[in-house]
Design a protein around this motif. Structure first.
Motif, PDB file in Angstrom:
ATOM      1  N   LEU A 107       0.843  -1.192   0.000  1.00  0.00           N
ATOM      2  CA  LEU A 107       0.000   0.000   0.000  1.00  0.00           C
ATOM      3  C   LEU A 107       0.877   1.240   0.000  1.00  0.00           C
ATOM      4  O   LEU A 107       1.741   1.403   0.867  1.00  0.00           O
ATOM      5  N   ILE A 108       0.632   2.132  -0.969  1.00  0.00           N
ATOM      6  CA  ILE A 108       1.457   3.318  -1.149  1.00  0.00           C
ATOM      7  C   ILE A 108       0.560   4.546  -1.254  1.00  0.00           C
ATOM      8  O   ILE A 108      -0.408   4.552  -2.030  1.00  0.00           O
ATOM      9  N   GLY A 109       0.864   5.599  -0.495  1.00  0.00           N
ATOM     10  CA  GLY A 109       0.188   6.881  -0.659  1.00  0.00           C
ATOM     11  C   GLY A 109      -1.312   6.799  -0.502  1.00  0.00           C
ATOM     12  O   GLY A 109      -2.058   7.364  -1.303  1.00  0.00           O
ATOM     13  N   THR A 110      -1.770   6.128   0.558  1.00  0.00           N
ATOM     14  CA  THR A 110      -3.207   5.952   0.747  1.00  0.00           C
ATOM     15  C   THR A 110      -3.546   6.045   2.231  1.00  0.00           C
ATOM     16  O   THR A 110      -2.667   6.190   3.074  1.00  0.00           O
ATOM     17  N   SER A 111      -4.833   5.994   2.550  1.00  0.00           N
ATOM     18  CA  SER A 111      -5.282   6.058   3.939  1.00  0.00           C
ATOM     19  C   SER A 111      -6.110   4.826   4.253  1.00  0.00           C
ATOM     20  O   SER A 111      -6.616   4.142   3.354  1.00  0.00           O
ATOM     21  N   ALA A 112      -6.255   4.533   5.523  1.00  0.00           N
ATOM     22  CA  ALA A 112      -6.923   3.313   5.956  1.00  0.00           C
ATOM     23  C   ALA A 112      -8.434   3.395   5.760  1.00  0.00           C
ATOM     24  O   ALA A 112      -9.062   4.412   6.083  1.00  0.00           O
ATOM     25  N   LEU A 113      -9.012   2.326   5.263  1.00  0.00           N
ATOM     26  CA  LEU A 113     -10.468   2.207   5.153  1.00  0.00           C
ATOM     27  C   LEU A 113     -11.002   1.678   6.477  1.00  0.00           C
ATOM     28  O   LEU A 113     -11.609   0.610   6.564  1.00  0.00           O
ATOM     29  N   SER A 114     -10.754   2.437   7.531  1.00  0.00           N
ATOM     30  CA  SER A 114     -11.072   1.978   8.880  1.00  0.00           C
ATOM     31  C   SER A 114     -11.393   3.157   9.778  1.00  0.00           C
ATOM     32  O   SER A 114     -10.793   4.236   9.648  1.00  0.00           O
ATOM     33  N   GLU A 115     -12.322   2.939  10.682  1.00  0.00           N
ATOM     34  CA  GLU A 115     -12.662   3.932  11.690  1.00  0.00           C
ATOM     35  C   GLU A 115     -11.887   3.720  12.986  1.00  0.00           C
ATOM     36  O   GLU A 115     -12.100   4.443  13.966  1.00  0.00           O
ATOM     37  N   ALA A 116     -11.000   2.743  13.007  1.00  0.00           N
ATOM     38  CA  ALA A 116     -10.181   2.519  14.197  1.00  0.00           C
ATOM     39  C   ALA A 116      -9.280   3.722  14.428  1.00  0.00           C
ATOM     40  O   ALA A 116      -8.723   4.276  13.479  1.00  0.00           O
ATOM     41  N   PRO A 117      -9.092   4.144  15.675  1.00  0.00           N
ATOM     42  CA  PRO A 117      -8.240   5.312  15.925  1.00  0.00           C
ATOM     43  C   PRO A 117      -6.775   5.001  15.702  1.00  0.00           C
ATOM     44  O   PRO A 117      -6.350   3.836  15.771  1.00  0.00           O
ATOM     45  N   TYR A 118      -6.011   6.040  15.406  1.00  0.00           N
ATOM     46  CA  TYR A 118      -4.552   5.926  15.370  1.00  0.00           C
ATOM     47  C   TYR A 118      -4.041   6.083  16.781  1.00  0.00           C
ATOM     48  O   TYR A 118      -4.422   7.024  17.491  1.00  0.00           O
ATOM     49  N   VAL A 119      -3.178   5.177  17.210  1.00  0.00           N
ATOM     50  CA  VAL A 119      -2.626   5.219  18.558  1.00  0.00           C
ATOM     51  C   VAL A 119      -1.192   5.723  18.473  1.00  0.00           C
ATOM     52  O   VAL A 119      -0.310   5.046  17.926  1.00  0.00           O
ATOM     53  N   ARG A 120      -0.966   6.909  18.994  1.00  0.00           N
ATOM     54  CA  ARG A 120       0.375   7.493  18.989  1.00  0.00           C
ATOM     55  C   ARG A 120       1.288   6.738  19.944  1.00  0.00           C
ATOM     56  O   ARG A 120       0.819   6.006  20.826  1.00  0.00           O
ATOM     57  N   PRO A 121       2.613   6.904  19.790  1.00  0.00           N
ATOM     58  CA  PRO A 121       3.551   6.213  20.690  1.00  0.00           C
ATOM     59  C   PRO A 121       3.303   6.502  22.167  1.00  0.00           C
ATOM     60  O   PRO A 121       3.606   5.658  23.021  1.00  0.00           O
ATOM     61  N   ASP A 122       2.740   7.682  22.474  1.00  0.00           N
ATOM     62  CA  ASP A 122       2.462   7.996  23.875  1.00  0.00           C
ATOM     63  C   ASP A 122       1.117   7.457  24.349  1.00  0.00           C
ATOM     64  O   ASP A 122       0.704   7.705  25.479  1.00  0.00           O
ATOM     65  N   GLY A 123       0.434   6.712  23.473  1.00  0.00           N
ATOM     66  CA  GLY A 123      -0.835   6.110  23.849  1.00  0.00           C
ATOM     67  C   GLY A 123      -2.054   6.941  23.502  1.00  0.00           C
ATOM     68  O   GLY A 123      -3.186   6.467  23.649  1.00  0.00           O
ATOM     69  N   THR A 124      -1.873   8.171  23.043  1.00  0.00           N
ATOM     70  CA  THR A 124      -3.004   9.013  22.663  1.00  0.00           C
ATOM     71  C   THR A 124      -3.724   8.402  21.459  1.00  0.00           C
ATOM     72  O   THR A 124      -3.087   7.989  20.487  1.00  0.00           O
ATOM     73  N   ARG A 125      -5.042   8.368  21.534  1.00  0.00           N
ATOM     74  CA  ARG A 125      -5.851   7.799  20.458  1.00  0.00           C
ATOM     75  C   ARG A 125      -6.466   8.941  19.640  1.00  0.00           C
ATOM     76  O   ARG A 125      -7.140   9.812  20.187  1.00  0.00           O
ATOM     77  N   ILE A 126      -6.222   8.916  18.343  1.00  0.00           N
ATOM     78  CA  ILE A 126      -6.679   9.985  17.453  1.00  0.00           C
ATOM     79  C   ILE A 126      -7.644   9.406  16.424  1.00  0.00           C
ATOM     80  O   ILE A 126      -7.285   8.494  15.673  1.00  0.00           O
ATOM     81  N   PRO A 127      -8.875   9.904  16.356  1.00  0.00           N
ATOM     82  CA  PRO A 127      -9.811   9.424  15.329  1.00  0.00           C
ATOM     83  C   PRO A 127      -9.257   9.697  13.936  1.00  0.00           C
ATOM     84  O   PRO A 127      -8.570  10.709  13.715  1.00  0.00           O
TER      85      PRO A 127
END
Length: 293
Positions: free
Chosen positions: A122-142
């Motif tokens: 996968l190149i230059g694309t975004s996830a087809l998912s509503e799961a949050p991104y979890v930053r290294p510090d544990g912060t969850r970002i929609p």
């Protein structure tokens, strides 16, 4: 070898394959409004050293059928076209590499048709998912709060496209690549000028397609299916990416279990010569793993 395959009633797709006929198949899926010729010959040849590499023109691009106004279709139907290409060429399973919209289509294949894939890149694309991104510090970002498309890209996409002749259209496309390429690698305008002239010659006209931008983009969410996906997946991280900038690749690698993340230095949302070798190395390293090459 070039040939046409029938994808749906009234829809024919141009295809080309390079490399040994008995080598492991590798399908390249281009982005929105982009002909399969957008995959540079030099990159295709690097991959064809180990694979039977297949590239094709989406509907409403290149030599494939242009008929959106008569027969509109949703974006998700373009994933069915990718399967039609494999079927038409007698390929049961393939490694699949998708760029931009092609990356979205590849995710649909990973989720809906994993039995047809040996691996995914996968190149230059975004996830087809509503799961949050979890930053290294544990912060969850929609996902909706991840960085958006760069303003300079949005401004260019908002401009109306006027027919000022073939050379003006070539120059418009070159400037488009200049913006998409990011700001970390030197921009070779003559390289992209030659690429676009070749694409126009291949297509037979210089019309700027708009079908994919007008197609229905609903029904693409695959949160649950991607969370349980078993297809070996490589995610390419491009530090100069202006369309889906970091941490979109990191999020994508989190969404699909077991994904590997590889950064291509200086890469943006384009395929200039400087990225061909490192990108091919990353893809070939991935396809030689689980799933076999």
């Amino acid at each position: 070898m070039e040939r046409f395959v029938d994808a749906a009633p009234g829809v024919r797709l141009w295809t080309e394959d390079r490399g040994a006929a008995d080598a492991s198949p590798l399908l390249l899926i281009m982005g929105a409004q982009a002909s399969g010729m957008g995959w540079p010959d030099a990159l295709v040849d690097l991959l064809a050293a180990r694979h039977r590499v297949i590239r094709y023109d989406h509907r409403d691009t290149g030599r494939s059928t242009w008929a959106f106004d008569q027969r509109p279709y949703p974006i998700r139907e373009l994933a069915d076209d990718a399967l039609a290409v494999l079927d038409g060429l007698g390929v049961e399973r393939a490694h699949v590499v998708g760029l931009s919209m092609g990356g979205l289509l590849t995710q649909l294949l990973v989720a809906d048709h994993p039995e047809r894939l040996l691996s995914a890149t996968l190149i230059g694309t975004s996830a087809l998912s509503e799961a949050p991104y979890v930053r290294p510090d544990g912060t969850r970002i929609p996902p909706g709060r991840l960085p958006g498309i760069a303003p300079r890209v949005l401004e260019m996409w908002s401009r109306p496209v006027a027919d000022l002749g073939p050379e003006a259209e070539v120059e418009r496309r070159v400037e488009h690549w200049r913006v998409l390429g990011g700001d970390q690698l030197p921009f070779d305008a003559e390289y992209f000028r030659a690429l676009e002239r070749k694409i126009i010659e291949h297509t037979g006209h210089y019309d700027a397609g708009t079908a994919h931008g007008r197609a229905d983009a609903s029904g693409l969410d695959r949160t649950a299916l991607l969370a349980t996906a078993s297809v070996p997946t490589l995610v390419i991280s491009a530090p100069a990416e202006p369309v889906f900038p970091p941490p979109h690749p990191d999020h994508l690698a989190q969404v699909i279990p077991g994904s590997r993340l590889v950064e291509i230095p200086g890469m943006g949302h384009a395929l200039p010569p400087a990225v061909h070798a490192p990108l091919a190395d990353a893809i070939l390293g991935h396809t030689s793993g689980p799933g076999g090459s």
